[in-house]
Design a protein around this motif. Structure first.
Motif, PDB file in Angstrom:
ATOM      1  N   GLY A 123      -3.916  19.653  18.438  1.00  0.00           N
ATOM      2  CA  GLY A 123      -4.113  20.917  17.937  1.00  0.00           C
ATOM      3  C   GLY A 123      -3.916  21.221  16.316  1.00  0.00           C
ATOM      4  N   SER A 124      -4.299  20.115  15.589  1.00  0.00           N
ATOM      5  CA  SER A 124      -4.237  19.880  14.289  1.00  0.00           C
ATOM      6  C   SER A 124      -5.381  19.317  13.924  1.00  0.00           C
ATOM      7  CB  SER A 124      -3.024  19.581  13.642  1.00  0.00           C
ATOM      8  OG  SER A 124      -2.053  20.488  13.889  1.00  0.00           O
ATOM      9  N   PHE A 125      -5.844  19.421  12.594  1.00  0.00           N
ATOM     10  CA  PHE A 125      -6.952  18.580  11.820  1.00  0.00           C
ATOM     11  C   PHE A 125      -5.971  17.581  10.953  1.00  0.00           C
ATOM     12  CE2 PHE A 125      -9.037  22.384  13.139  1.00  0.00           C
ATOM     13  CZ  PHE A 125     -10.357  21.895  13.549  1.00  0.00           C
ATOM     14  N   TYR A 126      -6.790  16.388  10.817  1.00  0.00           N
ATOM     15  CA  TYR A 126      -6.207  15.257   9.933  1.00  0.00           C
ATOM     16  C   TYR A 126      -7.185  14.634   9.141  1.00  0.00           C
ATOM     17  CZ  TYR A 126      -2.532  15.503  13.658  1.00  0.00           C
ATOM     18  OH  TYR A 126      -1.673  15.985  14.712  1.00  0.00           O
ATOM     19  N   LEU A 127      -6.782  14.351   7.965  1.00  0.00           N
ATOM     20  CA  LEU A 127      -7.676  13.676   6.781  1.00  0.00           C
ATOM     21  C   LEU A 127      -7.300  12.020   6.931  1.00  0.00           C
ATOM     22  CD1 LEU A 127      -7.924  15.741   3.614  1.00  0.00           C
ATOM     23  CD2 LEU A 127      -9.785  15.024   5.326  1.00  0.00           C
ATOM     24  N   LYS A 128      -8.472  11.219   6.879  1.00  0.00           N
ATOM     25  CA  LYS A 128      -8.122   9.725   6.916  1.00  0.00           C
ATOM     26  C   LYS A 128      -9.244   9.149   6.161  1.00  0.00           C
ATOM     27  CE  LYS A 128      -9.127   6.657  10.533  1.00  0.00           C
ATOM     28  NZ  LYS A 128      -9.884   5.705  10.128  1.00  0.00           N
ATOM     29  N   SER A 129      -8.587   8.464   5.129  1.00  0.00           N
ATOM     30  CA  SER A 129      -9.680   7.751   4.266  1.00  0.00           C
ATOM     31  C   SER A 129     -10.644   6.522   5.174  1.00  0.00           C
ATOM     32  CB  SER A 129      -8.787   6.891   3.146  1.00  0.00           C
ATOM     33  OG  SER A 129      -8.116   5.851   3.777  1.00  0.00           O
ATOM     34  N   VAL A 130     -11.430   6.144   4.363  1.00  0.00           N
ATOM     35  CA  VAL A 130     -12.528   5.193   5.230  1.00  0.00           C
ATOM     36  C   VAL A 130     -11.566   3.856   5.183  1.00  0.00           C
ATOM     37  CG1 VAL A 130     -14.416   3.530   4.726  1.00  0.00           C
ATOM     38  CG2 VAL A 130     -14.492   6.087   4.391  1.00  0.00           C
ATOM     39  N   GLY A 131     -10.561   3.749   4.407  1.00  0.00           N
ATOM     40  CA  GLY A 131      -9.745   2.627   4.447  1.00  0.00           C
ATOM     41  C   GLY A 131      -8.574   2.531   5.415  1.00  0.00           C
ATOM     42  N   ASP A 132      -8.746   3.492   6.492  1.00  0.00           N
ATOM     43  CA  ASP A 132      -7.760   3.653   7.572  1.00  0.00           C
ATOM     44  C   ASP A 132      -6.324   4.128   7.238  1.00  0.00           C
ATOM     45  OD1 ASP A 132      -9.525   3.229   9.589  1.00  0.00           O
ATOM     46  OD2 ASP A 132      -9.287   1.258   9.419  1.00  0.00           O
ATOM     47  N   LYS A 133      -6.257   4.756   5.977  1.00  0.00           N
ATOM     48  CA  LYS A 133      -4.828   5.577   5.742  1.00  0.00           C
ATOM     49  C   LYS A 133      -4.899   6.893   5.695  1.00  0.00           C
ATOM     50  CE  LYS A 133      -2.727   1.617   4.548  1.00  0.00           C
ATOM     51  NZ  LYS A 133      -1.434   1.031   4.910  1.00  0.00           N
ATOM     52  N   THR A 134      -3.864   7.380   6.036  1.00  0.00           N
ATOM     53  CA  THR A 134      -4.024   8.937   6.116  1.00  0.00           C
ATOM     54  C   THR A 134      -3.516   9.759   4.608  1.00  0.00           C
ATOM     55  OG1 THR A 134      -1.697   9.103   7.032  1.00  0.00           O
ATOM     56  CG2 THR A 134      -3.504   9.308   8.382  1.00  0.00           C
ATOM     57  N   VAL A 135      -3.852  10.923   4.546  1.00  0.00           N
ATOM     58  CA  VAL A 135      -3.458  11.660   3.177  1.00  0.00           C
ATOM     59  C   VAL A 135      -2.159  12.286   3.358  1.00  0.00           C
ATOM     60  CG1 VAL A 135      -4.309  13.628   1.743  1.00  0.00           C
ATOM     61  CG2 VAL A 135      -5.929  12.058   2.766  1.00  0.00           C
ATOM     62  N   ASP A 136      -1.264  11.973   2.464  1.00  0.00           N
ATOM     63  CA  ASP A 136       0.155  12.249   2.404  1.00  0.00           C
ATOM     64  C   ASP A 136       0.425  12.887   1.154  1.00  0.00           C
ATOM     65  OD1 ASP A 136       2.753  12.439   3.375  1.00  0.00           O
ATOM     66  OD2 ASP A 136       2.868  10.204   3.216  1.00  0.00           O
ATOM     67  N   VAL A 137       1.772  13.532   0.817  1.00  0.00           N
ATOM     68  CA  VAL A 137       2.281  13.901  -0.423  1.00  0.00           C
ATOM     69  C   VAL A 137       3.492  13.335  -0.484  1.00  0.00           C
ATOM     70  CG1 VAL A 137       3.351  15.941  -1.462  1.00  0.00           C
ATOM     71  CG2 VAL A 137       0.919  16.242  -0.127  1.00  0.00           C
ATOM     72  N   ASP A 138       4.011  12.771  -1.849  1.00  0.00           N
ATOM     73  CA  ASP A 138       5.215  12.032  -1.975  1.00  0.00           C
ATOM     74  C   ASP A 138       6.256  13.134  -2.279  1.00  0.00           C
ATOM     75  OD1 ASP A 138       7.005  11.506  -4.219  1.00  0.00           O
ATOM     76  OD2 ASP A 138       6.323   9.679  -3.531  1.00  0.00           O
ATOM     77  N   SER A 139       7.327  13.188  -1.245  1.00  0.00           N
ATOM     78  CA  SER A 139       8.049  14.327  -1.391  1.00  0.00           C
ATOM     79  C   SER A 139       8.850  14.516  -2.879  1.00  0.00           C
ATOM     80  CB  SER A 139       9.103  14.204  -0.345  1.00  0.00           C
ATOM     81  OG  SER A 139       9.771  13.005  -0.507  1.00  0.00           O
ATOM     82  N   ASN A 140       9.088  13.602  -3.499  1.00  0.00           N
ATOM     83  CA  ASN A 140       9.682  13.735  -4.880  1.00  0.00           C
ATOM     84  C   ASN A 140       8.832  14.121  -5.827  1.00  0.00           C
ATOM     85  OD1 ASN A 140      12.265  12.685  -3.843  1.00  0.00           O
ATOM     86  ND2 ASN A 140      11.413  10.507  -3.805  1.00  0.00           N
TER      87      ASN A 140
END
Length: 169
Positions: A123-140
């Motif tokens: 039920g949600s959309f995701y972004l994935k790089s061509v290099g097979d890693k997902t987009v994330d945010v460093d919490s700090n």
């Protein structure tokens, strides 16, 4: 209004959670159209993806050009994500697909480091790089980066790096 959630995710297999690392077994990238505009908001904090000094981070919503993103569909099914502030695009720094690699802004060269797939799962959309890693945010640091799926997503326990994006008129 279009809602997008962009974060690391997992798949339930026989009631066990299986993290995606290299392939999205059983899922295919989706097509949301050739060109659309969105604000991208981190769900857990309400912070918006922002272009700042050639970098990509999350910050309070100011709704200026630094927080307006144009998603442009490429012929290979990926999207290039361009900032309205500089007309530069999101780019995986140095085309390095390791965990923690910075997402920066760069002139559009059409390189694979500037291409992201969109997936619709749970039920949600995701972004994935061509290099097979997902987009994330460093919490700090609140920096936008690539990260494998070890932090994961479970249907009842959403990962705090989730984004929620919407189009606007």
């Amino acid at each position: 209004v279009m809602l997008l959630a962009v974060f690391p995710f997992e798949k339930r297999v026989n009631n066990n959670v299986k993290a995606f690392n290299d392939k999205l077994d059983g899922y295919s990238p989706i097509n949301l159209g050739d060109n659309f505009v969105a604000h991208i908001r981190q769900t857990s904090t309400g912070l918006y993806v922002t272009e700042r000094n050639g970098n990509v981070c999350v910050s309070n919503g100011v709704f200026d050009n630094t927080q307006i993103w144009n998603f442009i569909r490429n012929s290979d099914g990926t999207y290039t994500i361009k900032s309205h502030a500089s007309n530069k695009v999101m780019d995986v720094a140095g085309a390095n697909y390791s965990d923690g690699t910075n997402i920066q802004m760069y002139e559009n060269t059409g390189h694979d480091a500037q291409k992201f797939f969109l997936y619709y799962i749970f039920g949600s959309f995701y972004l994935k790089s061509v290099g097979d890693k997902t987009v994330d945010v460093d919490s700090n640091s609140k920096n936008v980066q690539l990260y494998g799926c070890s932090t994961g997503y479970a249907e009842k326990d959403r990962d705090p790096s989730a984004f929620n994006a919407r189009s606007f008129d």
